[in-house]
Design an enzyme around this catalytic site. Structure first.
Site, PDB file in Angstrom:
ATOM      1  N   LYS A  28      65.460 -86.275 -17.238  1.00 20.02           N
ATOM      2  CA  LYS A  28      65.697 -85.139 -16.486  1.00 20.02           C
ATOM      3  C   LYS A  28      66.704 -84.450 -16.956  1.00 20.02           C
ATOM      4  O   LYS A  28      67.048 -85.475 -17.370  1.00 20.02           O
ATOM      5  CB  LYS A  28      65.948 -85.966 -15.099  1.00 20.02           C
ATOM      6  CG  LYS A  28      66.324 -84.741 -14.161  1.00 20.02           C
ATOM      7  CD  LYS A  28      64.924 -84.764 -12.866  1.00 20.02           C
ATOM      8  CE  LYS A  28      65.317 -83.331 -12.135  1.00 20.02           C
ATOM      9  NZ  LYS A  28      64.004 -82.788 -11.720  1.00 20.02           N
ATOM     10  N   ILE A  54      62.800 -80.372  -6.231  1.00 22.86           N
ATOM     11  CA  ILE A  54      63.298 -81.962  -6.348  1.00 22.86           C
ATOM     12  C   ILE A  54      64.568 -81.022  -7.019  1.00 22.86           C
ATOM     13  O   ILE A  54      65.808 -81.568  -6.002  1.00 22.86           O
ATOM     14  CB  ILE A  54      63.495 -82.877  -7.753  1.00 22.86           C
ATOM     15  CG1 ILE A  54      61.433 -83.345  -7.915  1.00 22.86           C
ATOM     16  CG2 ILE A  54      64.111 -83.481  -8.112  1.00 22.86           C
ATOM     17  CD1 ILE A  54      61.803 -83.552  -6.607  1.00 22.86           C
ATOM     18  N   LEU A  56      66.709 -80.214  -9.857  1.00 17.58           N
ATOM     19  CA  LEU A  56      67.493 -80.841 -11.073  1.00 17.58           C
ATOM     20  C   LEU A  56      68.653 -81.395 -10.039  1.00 17.58           C
ATOM     21  O   LEU A  56      69.382 -81.357 -10.794  1.00 17.58           O
ATOM     22  CB  LEU A  56      68.312 -79.498 -11.172  1.00 17.58           C
ATOM     23  CG  LEU A  56      67.229 -78.753 -12.050  1.00 17.58           C
ATOM     24  CD1 LEU A  56      68.242 -77.962 -12.563  1.00 17.58           C
ATOM     25  CD2 LEU A  56      66.452 -79.202 -13.265  1.00 17.58           C
ATOM     26  N   CYS A 109      63.307 -73.129 -15.271  1.00 20.48           N
ATOM     27  CA  CYS A 109      63.089 -74.054 -13.411  1.00 20.48           C
ATOM     28  C   CYS A 109      63.484 -73.431 -12.663  1.00 20.48           C
ATOM     29  O   CYS A 109      64.207 -72.853 -12.698  1.00 20.48           O
ATOM     30  CB  CYS A 109      64.402 -75.402 -13.483  1.00 20.48           C
ATOM     31  SG  CYS A 109      64.512 -76.055 -12.136  1.00 20.48           S
ATOM     32  N   GLY A 188      50.412 -80.119 -12.914  1.00 23.66           N
ATOM     33  CA  GLY A 188      48.761 -80.924 -12.482  1.00 23.66           C
ATOM     34  C   GLY A 188      47.751 -80.748 -12.693  1.00 23.66           C
ATOM     35  O   GLY A 188      47.510 -79.256 -13.775  1.00 23.66           O
ATOM     36  N   GLY A 214      50.691 -79.980 -19.089  1.00 27.38           N
ATOM     37  CA  GLY A 214      50.329 -78.900 -18.672  1.00 27.38           C
ATOM     38  C   GLY A 214      48.936 -79.552 -17.429  1.00 27.38           C
ATOM     39  O   GLY A 214      47.843 -78.813 -18.679  1.00 27.38           O
ATOM     40  N   GLY A 236      53.263 -85.268 -17.410  1.00 25.50           N
ATOM     41  CA  GLY A 236      53.534 -85.464 -16.156  1.00 25.50           C
ATOM     42  C   GLY A 236      53.244 -85.653 -14.894  1.00 25.50           C
ATOM     43  O   GLY A 236      53.614 -86.982 -14.667  1.00 25.50           O
ATOM     44  N   THR A 237      52.628 -84.899 -13.944  1.00 28.76           N
ATOM     45  CA  THR A 237      52.270 -85.671 -13.154  1.00 28.76           C
ATOM     46  C   THR A 237      51.497 -86.900 -13.353  1.00 28.76           C
ATOM     47  O   THR A 237      51.626 -87.310 -11.914  1.00 28.76           O
ATOM     48  CB  THR A 237      51.815 -83.851 -12.447  1.00 28.76           C
ATOM     49  OG1 THR A 237      52.169 -83.368 -12.135  1.00 28.76           O
ATOM     50  CG2 THR A 237      51.028 -84.284 -10.554  1.00 28.76           C
TER      51      THR A 237
HETATM   52  C1  FMN Z   1      58.341 -83.521  -9.678  1.00 27.47           C
HETATM   53  C2  FMN Z   1      58.777 -82.827 -10.883  1.00 27.47           C
HETATM   54  C3  FMN Z   1      60.222 -82.739 -11.881  1.00 27.47           C
HETATM   55  C4  FMN Z   1      60.063 -82.078 -12.541  1.00 27.47           C
HETATM   56  N1  FMN Z   1      61.712 -81.848 -12.872  1.00 27.47           N
HETATM   57  C5  FMN Z   1      61.455 -80.761 -14.508  1.00 27.47           C
HETATM   58  C6  FMN Z   1      62.915 -81.386 -15.346  1.00 27.47           C
HETATM   59  O1  FMN Z   1      64.044 -81.031 -14.523  1.00 27.47           O
HETATM   60  N2  FMN Z   1      62.992 -80.081 -15.621  1.00 27.47           N
HETATM   61  C7  FMN Z   1      61.823 -80.002 -16.651  1.00 27.47           C
HETATM   62  O2  FMN Z   1      61.874 -78.974 -17.700  1.00 27.47           O
HETATM   63  N3  FMN Z   1      61.091 -79.488 -16.222  1.00 27.47           N
HETATM   64  C8  FMN Z   1      61.293 -80.513 -14.560  1.00 27.47           C
HETATM   65  N4  FMN Z   1      59.063 -80.688 -14.597  1.00 27.47           N
HETATM   66  C9  FMN Z   1      58.449 -80.006 -15.438  1.00 27.47           C
HETATM   67  C10 FMN Z   1      57.323 -80.922 -15.938  1.00 27.47           C
HETATM   68  O3  FMN Z   1      58.212 -81.417 -17.145  1.00 27.47           O
HETATM   69  C11 FMN Z   1      56.027 -80.418 -16.292  1.00 27.47           C
HETATM   70  O4  FMN Z   1      56.588 -79.466 -17.580  1.00 27.47           O
HETATM   71  C12 FMN Z   1      54.833 -79.567 -15.220  1.00 27.47           C
HETATM   72  O5  FMN Z   1      55.258 -80.618 -14.166  1.00 27.47           O
HETATM   73  C13 FMN Z   1      53.953 -79.489 -16.094  1.00 27.47           C
HETATM   74  O6  FMN Z   1      53.267 -80.771 -16.630  1.00 27.47           O
HETATM   75  P1  FMN Z   1      52.156 -81.333 -15.727  1.00 27.47           P
HETATM   76  O7  FMN Z   1      51.233 -80.547 -15.265  1.00 27.47           O
HETATM   77  O8  FMN Z   1      51.389 -82.809 -16.533  1.00 27.47           O
HETATM   78  O9  FMN Z   1      53.304 -82.231 -14.463  1.00 27.47           O
HETATM   79  C14 FMN Z   1      59.154 -81.564 -13.381  1.00 27.47           C
HETATM   80  C15 FMN Z   1      57.713 -81.861 -12.817  1.00 27.47           C
HETATM   81  C16 FMN Z   1      57.673 -82.378 -11.538  1.00 27.47           C
HETATM   82  C17 FMN Z   1      56.642 -82.864 -10.931  1.00 27.47           C
END
Ligand code: FMN
Ligand code: FAD
Ligand code: FES
Lengths: 281, 222
Positions: A28, A54, A56, A109, A188, A214, A236-237
């Site tokens: 994170k 969230i 950070l 972020c 997602g 993504g 991620g999601t």
């Molecule tokens: C609950 C949550 C918390 C996240 N926290 C961070 C973070 O602390 N730092 C960061 O660079 N990206 C953060 N992201 C973004 C993810 O790393 C990623 O770039 C984004 O969710 C796209 O991927 P996905 O569609 O597979 O989830 C977060 C995403 C989610 C859903």
């Protein structure tokens, strides 16, 4: 190809088995000071994705380096540390204290108010103080991805992680925002076309490694990112719905490559890029 | 503690219980866990799974009591025998069972974890509150419980000097805690993952934001 988690989407200390099923664990985002994060409600599902605010939440740089990092090292999974901050010098101070890890600089972020210095200034400041591999985590909001990527490469980035979330809002039945903060980061399945476009635009102007992410839910999604020029893929999601996704996605990736006519997934690298060589970014 | 597993299980049946639905699935190799622990159920067509308490553990099965209030719970309630869904669990921390004079208190869909809990505690006294006689049909899952219907509240009839184990809407939990400061209370929060990955489910515990899926959902109130 490495399969990683997306930053903020897995806690390796709470779920070490899931972390071990990845080629590397991405933390994170760590900020200089501890952050409790935003007040709940922090997450909401939408039709084709989810929103998070969230904020950070993290223990701060000092506690992270003193307590969290040694415990993460015991897991014997290569580590990527996501570094955040609110000014270039803050990012650099954290980078200067990190050894033996890959650094992912979170330039994007959407859940905090403070406006950071320009992305290139931040990367340049970090480059000055660290010889560790330095990845720039890019926002999909960039109006010109090719220009952003060129500037970050010139500032000293060794690679790119893309994309972070898009800003979004969801309303409840009384038409109030579901998230206490109002807007949040949209992730997602709905994000996949945005991720593909970003990776493709970046690949046309850089030869550096790109971690594509993504909306990846299955092997076909991962293969599409590779075809657009991703060197590595992050989940991620999907990890929220399926903690067994890493092994599954890798299995499916092999099968999907075969189905698409490639002996190995790596053979599909960049095949979608050539086809649009004449298009503008 | 049982180790959480994720498996694709087949539905053996869905029955209505008043306005609620009792979803029964074949257990596979998933363990039922301790009363008060929960499972993440794949909600057909949705991006995220939904947290559900285990209601009953008949031989070879797991049963969940659902209140169909939104897209995820409605999709789950529409499942038919033979359909398959991913189930992940057991997750979180359940109720402590080493209490001398247990009393179960449930409100509305909050009675979901109580039948399995009552079995483990060899059927202690229970008080259940519902919003209507229709909702109160769910009390059939906990024979012998004292049942009250709005405007009478569980806190109006709750005996004192008992070790309370409660689940229900937040205002009920606060009212129960005022009467029984050492009650074990099962809380809810929106959850994306259920296993500590998203930090979405935080609630304030002793002045700090903590992940309910890791620290709870059952928290001791004092
Ligand atoms: C609950 C949550 C918390 C996240 N926290 C961070 C973070 O602390 N730092 C960061 O660079 N990206 C953060 N992201 C973004 C993810 O790393 C990623 O770039 C984004 O969710 C796209 O991927 P996905 O569609 O597979 O989830 C977060 C995403 C989610 C859903
Ligand atoms: C540990 C735990 C155990 C649970 N056990 C059960 C159970 O056994 N049976 C059961 O029917 N439900 C249970 N729930 C609640 C259930 O998970 C939610 O009702 C469900 O996720 C709602 O999904 P939906 O798509 O149907 O509705 P949504 O559209 O997600 O929600 C409909 C409405 O309910 C609100 N809401 C959604 N989730 C929650 C929540 N967790 N807490 C408070 N309000 C919420 C939303 O803000 C919205 O107003 C439990 C929740 C938790 C955290
Ligand atoms: S639901 Fe994801 S951390 Fe608790």
């Amino acid at each position: 190809m490495l399969l990683l988690n997306a930053s903020g989407c897995l806690d390796a200390l709470t779920a070490p088995d899931v972390a071990s099923s990845l080629d590397a664990f991405v933390t994170k985002t760590v900020t200089p000071e501890p952050r409790a994060g935003n007040a709940p409600v922090r997450i909401a599902e939408t039709e084709h994705g989810m929103l998070n605010a969230i904020g950070l939440a993290n223990p701060g740089r000092d506690v992270f380096i003193r307590e969290t990092l040694p415990r993460l090292r015991e897991l014997n999974v290569p580590l990527w540390v996501s570094v955040g901050g609110f000014a270039a010098h803050e990012y650099a101070e954290t980078c200067a204290q990190l050894d033996d890890v890959t650094i992912e600089v979170n330039l994007s972020c959407p859940n905090v108010d403070e406006a950071p210095d320009s992305a290139a200034e931040i990367v340049a400041a970090c480059r000055e103080v660290t010889a560790n591999p330095l990845y720039a985590k890019v926002s999909p909001h960039s109006w010109d991805m090719a220009e952003t990527v060129r500037a970050l490469e010139a500032a000293g980035a060794d690679g790119f992680s893309m994309v972070n979330t898009l800003r979004g809002v969801a309303l409840d039945s009384t038409l109030r925002t579901k998230l206490a903060r109002g807007a949040g980061g949209y992730s997602g399945p709905a994000l996949k076309p945005v991720a593909l476009a970003s990776v493709l635009a970046a690949r046309r102007v850089t030869e550096l490694p790109i971690v594509g992410m993504g909306g990846v839910c299955n092997g076909r999604d991962a293969l599409e990112l590779i075809a657009c020029g991703a060197t590595h893929v992050a989940l991620g999601t999907i990890l929220f719905a399926d903690p067994d996704a890493p092994a599954r996605v890798l299995d499916e990736l092999e099968a999907e490559a075969t189905r698409a006519g490639f002996a190995r997934p790596a053979d599909a690298f960049g095949v979608a890029v050539g086809a649009v060589a004449n298009l503008a970014n | 503690m049982s180790r959480p597993r994720r498996e694709r299980l087949s539905v053996t049946g869905v029955e209505s219980v008043g306005p609620y639905a009792l979803l029964r699935v074949r257990r596979g190799r998933i363990e039922p866990g301790a009363p008060g622990q929960f499972f993440m159920l794949e909600a057909p067509g949705r991006v995220l799974p939904r947290p559900m308490s285990l209601c009953l553990a008949p031989p070879g099965e797991l049963a969940f009591l659902l209140d169909p209030i939104g897209p995820g719970t409605k999709a789950l309630a529409r499942l038919d025998a033979g359909d398959r869904l991913h189930v992940f669990g057991p997750l979180g921390n359940g109720f402590r069972l080493d209490v001398p004079r247990p009393l179960l208190v449930g409100g509305g869909i909050g009675i979901a974890p109580l039948p399995y809990l009552a079995e483990a505690l060899e059927h202690p006294p229970a008080v259940l509150g519902f919003r209507s006689a229709h909702h109160a049909q769910a009390a059939a899952l906990l024979p012998c419980a004292e049942v009250v219907i709005d405007p009478t509240l569980v806190t109006d009839v709750m005996p004192v000097n008992r070790n309370v184990l409660a689940c229900g809407p937040e205002p009920m939990l606060h009212a129960v805690r005022a009467l029984a400061p050492d009650a074990q209370l099962a809380w809810e929060a929106p959850m994306a993952c259920g296993y500590g990955a998203c930090f979405g489910c935080v609630v304030e515990v002793e002045g700090e934001l903590k992940r309910l899926c890791v620290e709870g959902p059952v928290l001791c109130s004092s």
